[in-house]
Design a protein around this motif. Structure first.
Motif, mmCIF file in Angstrom:
data_model
loop_
_atom_site.group_PDB
_atom_site.id
_atom_site.type_symbol
_atom_site.label_atom_id
_atom_site.label_comp_id
_atom_site.label_asym_id
_atom_site.label_seq_id
_atom_site.Cartn_x
_atom_site.Cartn_y
_atom_site.Cartn_z
ATOM 1 N N SER A 43 -3.518 -10.511 -0.629
ATOM 2 C CA SER A 43 -3.210 -9.526 -1.316
ATOM 3 C C SER A 43 -4.475 -9.192 -2.197
ATOM 4 O O SER A 43 -5.456 -9.843 -2.173
ATOM 5 C CB SER A 43 -2.304 -10.223 -2.655
ATOM 6 N N PHE A 44 -4.382 -7.965 -2.424
ATOM 7 C CA PHE A 44 -5.611 -7.350 -3.105
ATOM 8 C C PHE A 44 -5.488 -6.767 -4.540
ATOM 9 O O PHE A 44 -4.040 -5.968 -4.651
ATOM 10 C CB PHE A 44 -6.323 -6.297 -2.090
ATOM 11 N N ASP A 45 -6.265 -6.657 -5.387
ATOM 12 C CA ASP A 45 -6.055 -5.974 -6.526
ATOM 13 C C ASP A 45 -7.552 -5.327 -7.004
ATOM 14 O O ASP A 45 -8.214 -6.471 -7.542
ATOM 15 C CB ASP A 45 -5.546 -6.646 -7.580
ATOM 16 N N ILE A 46 -7.800 -4.423 -6.571
ATOM 17 C CA ILE A 46 -9.058 -3.700 -6.865
ATOM 18 C C ILE A 46 -9.157 -2.499 -7.859
ATOM 19 O O ILE A 46 -8.431 -1.610 -7.366
ATOM 20 C CB ILE A 46 -9.752 -3.503 -5.715
ATOM 21 N N GLN A 47 -9.788 -2.633 -8.810
ATOM 22 C CA GLN A 47 -9.702 -1.293 -9.855
ATOM 23 C C GLN A 47 -11.225 -1.271 -10.276
ATOM 24 O O GLN A 47 -11.819 -2.320 -10.707
ATOM 25 C CB GLN A 47 -8.892 -1.681 -10.897
ATOM 26 N N GLN A 48 -11.622 -0.109 -10.070
ATOM 27 C CA GLN A 48 -13.051 0.243 -10.423
ATOM 28 C C GLN A 48 -13.183 1.642 -10.727
ATOM 29 O O GLN A 48 -12.379 2.632 -10.386
ATOM 30 C CB GLN A 48 -14.058 -0.115 -9.409
ATOM 31 N N LEU A 85 -4.400 3.717 -3.859
ATOM 32 C CA LEU A 85 -3.497 3.104 -2.663
ATOM 33 C C LEU A 85 -2.861 1.761 -2.975
ATOM 34 O O LEU A 85 -3.517 0.924 -3.305
ATOM 35 C CB LEU A 85 -4.303 2.845 -1.413
ATOM 36 N N ILE A 86 -1.562 1.887 -3.131
ATOM 37 C CA ILE A 86 -0.498 0.890 -3.507
ATOM 38 C C ILE A 86 0.182 0.460 -2.391
ATOM 39 O O ILE A 86 0.965 1.307 -1.903
ATOM 40 C CB ILE A 86 0.129 1.144 -4.801
ATOM 41 N N MET A 87 0.304 -0.768 -1.745
ATOM 42 C CA MET A 87 0.956 -1.171 -0.571
ATOM 43 C C MET A 87 1.814 -2.348 -0.693
ATOM 44 O O MET A 87 1.308 -3.488 -1.311
ATOM 45 C CB MET A 87 0.302 -1.301 0.469
ATOM 46 N N ASP A 88 3.247 -2.226 -0.590
ATOM 47 C CA ASP A 88 4.087 -3.424 -0.626
ATOM 48 C C ASP A 88 4.683 -3.653 0.741
ATOM 49 O O ASP A 88 4.223 -3.120 2.004
ATOM 50 C CB ASP A 88 5.005 -3.547 -1.442
ATOM 51 N N ALA A 89 5.758 -4.448 1.075
ATOM 52 C CA ALA A 89 6.387 -4.612 2.306
ATOM 53 C C ALA A 89 6.950 -3.294 2.951
ATOM 54 O O ALA A 89 6.952 -3.531 4.119
ATOM 55 C CB ALA A 89 7.448 -5.794 2.096
ATOM 56 N N GLU A 90 7.477 -2.449 2.252
ATOM 57 C CA GLU A 90 8.266 -1.606 2.723
ATOM 58 C C GLU A 90 7.665 -0.131 2.357
ATOM 59 O O GLU A 90 7.991 0.883 2.820
ATOM 60 C CB GLU A 90 9.780 -1.525 2.522
ATOM 61 N N HIS A 91 6.878 0.092 1.313
ATOM 62 C CA HIS A 91 6.508 1.411 0.808
ATOM 63 C C HIS A 91 5.156 1.382 0.409
ATOM 64 O O HIS A 91 4.401 0.467 0.337
ATOM 65 C CB HIS A 91 7.304 1.719 -0.398
ATOM 66 N N MET A 92 4.515 2.358 0.201
ATOM 67 C CA MET A 92 3.085 2.772 -0.102
ATOM 68 C C MET A 92 3.154 3.892 -1.268
ATOM 69 O O MET A 92 3.878 4.946 -1.133
ATOM 70 C CB MET A 92 2.236 2.926 1.223
#
Length: 271
Positions: free
Chosen positions: A81-86, A120-127
């Motif tokens: 999992s990724f969580d990058i905010q800058q 860019l936000i991604m989960d199992a079925e949607h983005m």
């Protein structure tokens, strides 16, 4: 003096600058092109090649950068999992979140993304996608009809395209770099009009522009060295143009001194 000799003399020999203004426009353009190519190779191509050789090529870099994933029947699984905010003044706000273990796109609202120019936000079925501060787009992988992928198949499809994309990118960057070089010389030439007026040098703008092209040599030399340094220098571009301004002032001083010299006496045949 040939172009390669001019490259050397423009760095240390201020007495050569009065001769540079007499070069024709074609030679000055070729000089600018050669200087841009040298700068491009030293500051961009060589660092990229050094990174590639040190990392074992594109394949190893891509495998380390791209996590293991699988997209099958419209469902995405990602190992990490990724969580990058800058945020920075050049790129604006950037948000990247990937987590296929929970409905992440349902937890994030459009209001949550107002502070970001790109997201860019991604989960199992949607983005969720947001580009250049535009509208927020929500879409499922089924709607996009992406087919089935995993990391190995993705890399197998991607790798043959990388050299082509790289060369096209390098050519585009070089063209913009060449344009930037001559625009930078234009900025220096405009500064030169002020300096020449204060010093009383009667030079046409075309002559000042040719001198400005040559004064960019020491500035780009310093910039090429700076590209290899592991730290940043505040207000570096002010320093960069300041170097060219100093060299142009020294060149105008040489021209002024030559104009003030009395003509050499010629023999009239009388004794």
């Amino acid at each position: 003096m040939n172009i390669f000799a001019e490259l050397v003399h423009s760095v240390y020999d201020f007495k050569s600058y009065p001769g540079f203004r007499k070069n024709n426009g074609g030679k000055a353009f070729l000089y600018g092109l050669l200087l841009t190519l040298i700068y491009f190779v030293v500051s961009m191509v060589l660092p990229v090649m050094a990174t590639l050789f040190g990392s074992g090529g594109f394949g190893n870099i891509a495998r380390e950068a791209i996590p293991d994933f699988r997209l099958e029947d419209g469902v995405l699984w990602v190992e990490e999992s990724f969580d990058i905010q800058q945020y920075d003044t050049y790129q604006g706000g950037i948000c990247l979140k990937v987590d296929t273990s929970r409905p992440l796109t349902e937890e994030i609202t459009d209001v949550d993304l107002l502070a970001f120019d790109r997201a860019l936000i991604m989960d199992a079925e949607h983005m969720i996608v947001k580009a250049d501060g535009g509208a927020v787009i929500r879409v499922s992988y089924d709607e996009m009809d992406l087919g089935d992928w995993d990391r190995d198949s993705f890399l197998n499809e991607l790798m043959p395209l990388v050299p082509v994309v790289l060369w096209i990118s390098l050519i585009v960057i070089l063209c913009f770099g060449l344009l930037g070089f001559f625009l930078g010389a234009l900025v220096v030439a405009v500064m030169g009009t002020i300096m020449s007026a204060l010093m009383g040098c009667r030079l046409r703008f075309g002559e000042l522009y040719k001198l400005a092209i040559y004064t960019r040599t020491p500035a780009l030399l310093v910039e090429a060295v700076y590209a290899w340094l592991p730290f940043t220098i505040p207000f570096f571009y002010i320093i960069n143009y300041g170097i060219s301004a100093v060299f142009l002032w020294k060149a105008l001083k040489q021209i002024k001194e030559q104009e003030m010299e009395p003509p050499a006496p010629s023999w009239t045949g009388e004794v």
